[in-house]
Design a protein around this motif. Sequence first.
Motif, PDB file in Angstrom:
ATOM      1  N   PRO A  77      13.043   1.022  34.992  1.00 31.59           N
ATOM      2  CA  PRO A  77      14.011   0.260  34.206  1.00 31.59           C
ATOM      3  C   PRO A  77      13.348  -0.638  33.159  1.00 31.59           C
ATOM      4  N   PHE A  78      12.029  -0.665  33.106  1.00 27.60           N
ATOM      5  CA  PHE A  78      11.312  -1.543  32.181  1.00 27.60           C
ATOM      6  C   PHE A  78      10.863  -0.791  30.929  1.00 27.60           C
ATOM      7  N   VAL A  79      10.792  -1.523  29.832  1.00 22.90           N
ATOM      8  CA  VAL A  79      10.328  -0.988  28.559  1.00 22.90           C
ATOM      9  C   VAL A  79       9.024  -1.708  28.220  1.00 22.90           C
ATOM     10  N   PHE A  80       7.969  -0.949  27.955  1.00 20.40           N
ATOM     11  CA  PHE A  80       6.662  -1.532  27.677  1.00 20.40           C
ATOM     12  C   PHE A  80       6.271  -1.442  26.208  1.00 20.40           C
ATOM     13  N   THR A  81       6.910  -0.553  25.454  1.00 20.48           N
ATOM     14  CA  THR A  81       6.611  -0.403  24.026  1.00 20.48           C
ATOM     15  C   THR A  81       7.908  -0.354  23.238  1.00 20.48           C
ATOM     16  N   ARG A  82       7.798  -0.570  21.937  1.00 19.94           N
ATOM     17  CA  ARG A  82       8.951  -0.469  21.053  1.00 19.94           C
ATOM     18  C   ARG A  82       8.489   0.017  19.687  1.00 19.94           C
ATOM     19  N   ARG A  83       9.418   0.521  18.900  1.00 20.62           N
ATOM     20  CA  ARG A  83       9.106   0.954  17.543  1.00 20.62           C
ATOM     21  C   ARG A  83       9.133  -0.270  16.641  1.00 20.62           C
ATOM     22  N   SER A  84       8.098  -0.482  15.869  1.00 21.94           N
ATOM     23  CA  SER A  84       7.999  -1.645  15.008  1.00 21.94           C
ATOM     24  C   SER A  84       8.860  -1.481  13.768  1.00 21.94           C
ATOM     25  N   SER A  85       9.353  -2.595  13.235  1.00 22.40           N
ATOM     26  CA  SER A  85      10.139  -2.569  12.010  1.00 22.40           C
ATOM     27  C   SER A  85       9.290  -2.989  10.809  1.00 22.40           C
ATOM     28  N   LEU A  86       7.979  -3.114  11.006  1.00 22.08           N
ATOM     29  CA  LEU A  86       7.073  -3.519   9.933  1.00 22.08           C
ATOM     30  C   LEU A  86       6.470  -2.311   9.241  1.00 22.08           C
ATOM     31  N   TYR A  87       6.047  -2.512   7.985  1.00 19.84           N
ATOM     32  CA  TYR A  87       5.457  -1.438   7.185  1.00 19.84           C
ATOM     33  C   TYR A  87       4.159  -1.912   6.555  1.00 19.84           C
ATOM     34  N   PHE A  88       3.232  -0.955   6.339  1.00 14.10           N
ATOM     35  CA  PHE A  88       2.014  -1.193   5.584  1.00 14.10           C
ATOM     36  C   PHE A  88       2.234  -0.712   4.154  1.00 14.10           C
ATOM     37  N   ASP A  89       1.747  -1.467   3.165  1.00 12.34           N
ATOM     38  CA  ASP A  89       1.817  -0.991   1.782  1.00 12.34           C
ATOM     39  C   ASP A  89       0.479  -0.392   1.391  1.00 12.34           C
ATOM     40  N   GLU A  90       0.312  -0.073   0.105  1.00  8.40           N
ATOM     41  CA  GLU A  90      -0.916   0.572  -0.377  1.00  8.40           C
ATOM     42  C   GLU A  90      -2.145  -0.314  -0.205  1.00  8.40           C
ATOM     43  N   ASP A  91      -1.952  -1.640  -0.232  1.00  3.50           N
ATOM     44  CA  ASP A  91      -3.075  -2.580  -0.095  1.00  3.50           C
ATOM     45  C   ASP A  91      -3.430  -2.872   1.357  1.00  3.50           C
ATOM     46  N   GLY A  92      -2.612  -2.407   2.283  1.00  3.38           N
ATOM     47  CA  GLY A  92      -2.865  -2.670   3.697  1.00  3.38           C
ATOM     48  C   GLY A  92      -2.151  -3.906   4.209  1.00  3.38           C
TER      49      GLY A  92
ATOM     50  N   LEU B 104       0.969  -6.074   5.709  1.00  4.88           N
ATOM     51  CA  LEU B 104       1.982  -5.750   6.709  1.00  4.88           C
ATOM     52  C   LEU B 104       3.169  -6.689   6.541  1.00  4.88           C
ATOM     53  N   ALA B 105       4.377  -6.114   6.367  1.00  2.08           N
ATOM     54  CA  ALA B 105       5.589  -6.930   6.198  1.00  2.08           C
ATOM     55  C   ALA B 105       6.826  -6.092   6.457  1.00  2.08           C
ATOM     56  N   HIS B 106       7.977  -6.773   6.545  1.00  2.00           N
ATOM     57  CA  HIS B 106       9.248  -6.071   6.710  1.00  2.00           C
ATOM     58  C   HIS B 106       9.691  -5.439   5.394  1.00  2.00           C
ATOM     59  N   GLU B 107       9.538  -6.162   4.280  1.00  2.00           N
ATOM     60  CA  GLU B 107       9.948  -5.682   2.963  1.00  2.00           C
ATOM     61  C   GLU B 107       8.885  -6.061   1.953  1.00  2.00           C
ATOM     62  N   PHE B 108       8.786  -5.261   0.900  1.00  2.00           N
ATOM     63  CA  PHE B 108       7.847  -5.551  -0.179  1.00  2.00           C
ATOM     64  C   PHE B 108       8.608  -5.603  -1.494  1.00  2.00           C
ATOM     65  N   TYR B 109       8.241  -6.573  -2.351  1.00  2.00           N
ATOM     66  CA  TYR B 109       8.874  -6.746  -3.650  1.00  2.00           C
ATOM     67  C   TYR B 109       7.809  -6.783  -4.735  1.00  2.00           C
ATOM     68  N   GLU B 110       8.217  -6.351  -5.941  1.00  2.00           N
ATOM     69  CA  GLU B 110       7.337  -6.376  -7.102  1.00  2.00           C
ATOM     70  C   GLU B 110       8.034  -7.204  -8.173  1.00  2.00           C
TER      71      GLU B 110
ATOM     72  N   LYS C 190      11.868  -6.633  -7.760  1.00  3.55           N
ATOM     73  CA  LYS C 190      12.301  -5.270  -7.502  1.00  3.55           C
ATOM     74  C   LYS C 190      11.748  -4.861  -6.143  1.00  3.55           C
ATOM     75  N   ARG C 191      12.612  -4.358  -5.285  1.00  2.00           N
ATOM     76  CA  ARG C 191      12.190  -3.972  -3.937  1.00  2.00           C
ATOM     77  C   ARG C 191      11.446  -2.644  -3.984  1.00  2.00           C
ATOM     78  N   LEU C 192      10.281  -2.598  -3.327  1.00  9.90           N
ATOM     79  CA  LEU C 192       9.495  -1.375  -3.242  1.00  9.90           C
ATOM     80  C   LEU C 192       9.897  -0.608  -1.991  1.00  9.90           C
ATOM     81  N   GLN C 193      10.157   0.705  -2.164  1.00 12.37           N
ATOM     82  CA  GLN C 193      10.520   1.532  -1.025  1.00 12.37           C
ATOM     83  C   GLN C 193       9.657   2.783  -0.926  1.00 12.37           C
ATOM     84  N   LYS C 194       8.783   2.989  -1.881  1.00 15.74           N
ATOM     85  CA  LYS C 194       7.915   4.162  -1.868  1.00 15.74           C
ATOM     86  C   LYS C 194       6.513   3.759  -1.423  1.00 15.74           C
TER      87      LYS C 194
END
Length: 111
Positions: free
Chosen positions: A43-58, A60-66, A81-85
């Motif tokens: 009944p226990f959960v030990f891992t989860r899928r992260s909602s964070l992303y790495f960009d081209e520079d390395g 780590l954040a939830h969202e990236f803007y330019e 402008k929000r980056l999504q690629k």
Amino acid sequence: MGGSGSKSKGVWPFTSTGPGREPPGEVNEQCLARLRGSKNATPFVFTRRSSLYFDEDGDLAHEFYEETVVTKNGRKRAKLKRLQKNLIPQGIVKLDHPRIHVDFPVIICEI
């Protein structure tokens, strides 16, 4: 709401079987077979899928803007402008302490 639960009818060793809904004290052969068949069901959960992303520079954040400069009526204005690629998801993250699975059929309250 309630989108974090599983949508499929999964096989959990701590749920009752079928429409009969037997009392917890009685265990039939199907339940025992299911318990023996799934050794890692807990009944226990030990891992989860992260909602964070790495960009081209390395970074780590939830969202990236330019920041872009927009010229409108002769005035320069900075706009975000929000980056999504070119974003790479962080993946599976180990939890600091185990959590109880959302499909665990027990109500927990503090008395």
